[in-house]
Design a protein around this motif. Structure first.
Motif, mmCIF file in Angstrom:
data_model
loop_
_atom_site.group_PDB
_atom_site.id
_atom_site.type_symbol
_atom_site.label_atom_id
_atom_site.label_comp_id
_atom_site.label_asym_id
_atom_site.label_seq_id
_atom_site.Cartn_x
_atom_site.Cartn_y
_atom_site.Cartn_z
ATOM 1 N N ARG A 208 -11.334 0.110 -0.724
ATOM 2 C CA ARG A 208 -10.036 -0.462 -0.228
ATOM 3 C C ARG A 208 -9.995 -1.310 0.760
ATOM 4 O O ARG A 208 -9.221 -2.341 0.721
ATOM 5 C CB ARG A 208 -9.244 0.755 0.362
ATOM 6 C CG ARG A 208 -7.621 0.562 0.269
ATOM 7 C CD ARG A 208 -7.081 -0.018 1.472
ATOM 8 N NE ARG A 208 -7.297 0.942 2.453
ATOM 9 C CZ ARG A 208 -6.948 0.754 3.836
ATOM 10 N NH1 ARG A 208 -6.537 -0.382 4.275
ATOM 11 N NH2 ARG A 208 -7.098 1.697 4.778
ATOM 12 N N SER B 120 0.820 -1.140 -0.155
ATOM 13 C CA SER B 120 -0.002 0.076 -0.050
ATOM 14 C C SER B 120 0.934 1.268 0.310
ATOM 15 O O SER B 120 2.016 1.145 0.528
ATOM 16 C CB SER B 120 -0.912 0.027 1.233
ATOM 17 O OG SER B 120 -1.434 1.241 1.369
ATOM 18 N N ASP C 221 -4.581 1.294 -3.690
ATOM 19 C CA ASP C 221 -4.920 0.755 -2.353
ATOM 20 C C ASP C 221 -4.493 1.575 -1.262
ATOM 21 O O ASP C 221 -4.189 1.424 -0.193
ATOM 22 C CB ASP C 221 -4.477 -0.626 -2.081
ATOM 23 C CG ASP C 221 -2.884 -0.721 -2.056
ATOM 24 O OD1 ASP C 221 -2.206 0.302 -2.732
ATOM 25 O OD2 ASP C 221 -2.295 -1.529 -1.595
#
Length: 397
Positions: free
Chosen positions: A237, A2, A176
């Protein structure tokens, strides 16, 4: 991996961590006492927000035991001192560590927290009008609130445009990367709307009151529509990329902030609309406060439950418990806005259930604030909170 990491801001030059404590006690983790000014990201102002909301949320509670108002006023005074101290410290930080200070805007995580200083100022200003008036007198309290509202509103409108602009044009953001902190730069206009509603009756009748009321409703729109966009991305997400790094889990609670504050704002604006808007629209504002507020509260309670179970799961998965960081202040201000919103709905409807819920949420707020304030004071005393945070990695599977 991420893009949501608790990374040092771009351009920082953190002081080297000593091999051992410089000495026991105060600022032991730092090489020199002056290094306290080397790392002062804007999320420090969340401590002012979280402390101030403890005071202002108490001002309207449906249950008011003896001494509550005095205690709340003392907490407001503490928030005021914190705001002044952090403002002075940040001025020193900007003067002596300019590259680091300006680098926060380049960091895709830390840039989000530029919304904290405007909200901190307005939280203290609102407390001056609700509580500080007992000590300052009403004219001074209004003047203080108006000054901090103007400063906070101007800063909040800047962050609501500038930070998304940086995200769209300069920051490198992964698919993300959405996290609760994305709400921080767009929530200040909602705080402006709620606090502006408190100021409406103190302005001259006529155009000044009307213009402020309309401006506050416009700022509700700014924050509310941006919130809907961001929460949708955050939900996606969480579903597709899981929870992520444990130290970032507390930021999920930030979602409660715009939700609770929007309930508070629509309630206060509905009350302020009487005698300002023409009769049909004033009545509509009252109806909207209820018909929007109750459904929004319903979703907020669902998100509260989700955030709570995710936080508990992350704490268990982390082994030694959820690692403490300044992100823990996300447990305070957002819950406080739910208290003020629920309190407003309880007063508007006369519902005993909502009144009981407001008190229960306030008790949750007190527990959260006490825990986070103690941990923050301890970390600040030893100096650990003034060191750069280690990068957080995604923990999702």
């Amino acid at each position: 991996m991420s893009a949501v990491v608790d990374s040092p801001a771009a351009g920082r030059t953190p002081p080297p961590h000593p091999a051992g404590p410089r000495r026991g006690g105060l600022l032991a983790a730092l090489r020199e006492p002056r290094d306290v000014f080397a790392q002062l990201p804007p999320n420090w102002f969340a401590a002012v927000m979280g402390t101030g909301i403890v005071a202002t949320a108490a001002a309207g509670l449906p249950v008011r035991p003896a001494g509550l108002r005095t205690a709340a006023t003392l907490v407001w005074a503490l928030a005021t001192v914190l705001l002044l101290a952090l403002t002075a410290a940040w001025a020193a930080h900007l003067r002596h560590h300019r590259r680091t200070a300006l680098g926060y805007a380049a960091d895709p995580v830390m840039a989000q927290f530029w919304g904290a200083p405007p909200m901190a100022a307005m939280t203290v200003g609102g407390g001056a009008l609700l509580l500080g008036r007992d000590w300052l007198g009403l004219p001074t309290a209004v003047a203080v609130d108006l000054l901090l509202w103007v400063v906070g509103t101007a800063g909040g409108l800047v962050t609501a445009v500038a930070v998304p602009y940086l995200m769209m044009t300069r920051h490198r953001v992964g698919p993300d990367a959405a996290f609760g902190g994305w709400l921080m730069p767009v929530v200040p206009p909602m705080v402006s709307a709620a606090n502006g509603a408190l100021l409406v009756p103190h302005l001259p009748a006529g155009q000044p009151r009307l213009n402020l009321l309309l401006a506050c409703y416009a700022m509700v729109g700014i924050s509310l529509f941006a919130t809907l966009i961001i929460v949708t991305q955050l939900w996606g997400r969480l579903v597709h990329h899981r929870v992520g790094a444990a130290r970032m889990v507390p930021t999920l609670w930030i979602v409660l902030g715009p939700l609770g504050q929007s309930i508070t704002a629509t309630h206060l604006l509905g009350t302020a609309a009487g005698g300002v808007l023409p009769a049909p629209y004033a009545g509509g504002a009252q109806v909207f406060a209820l018909l929007y507020g109750v459904p929004a509260l319903g979703f907020a309670l669902v998100w509260l439950a989700l955030a709570a179970v995710i936080t508990a799961r992350a704490a268990r998965s982390a082994g030694g418990g959820l690692p403490f960081a300044l992100t823990w202040w996300s447990f305070t201000f957002p819950v406080g806005t739910l208290v003020t919103g629920t309190t407003g709905l309880a007063a508007r409807t006369g519902s005993d259930l909502l009144a009981a819920l407001a008190v229960a949420l306030y008790l949750l707020l007190l527990c959260a604030w006490t825990t986070v304030a103690v941990r923050t004071a301890r970390g600040a005393w030893h100096g650990h909170l003034f060191l750069p945070a280690p990068p957080a990695r995604t923990a999702g599977s």
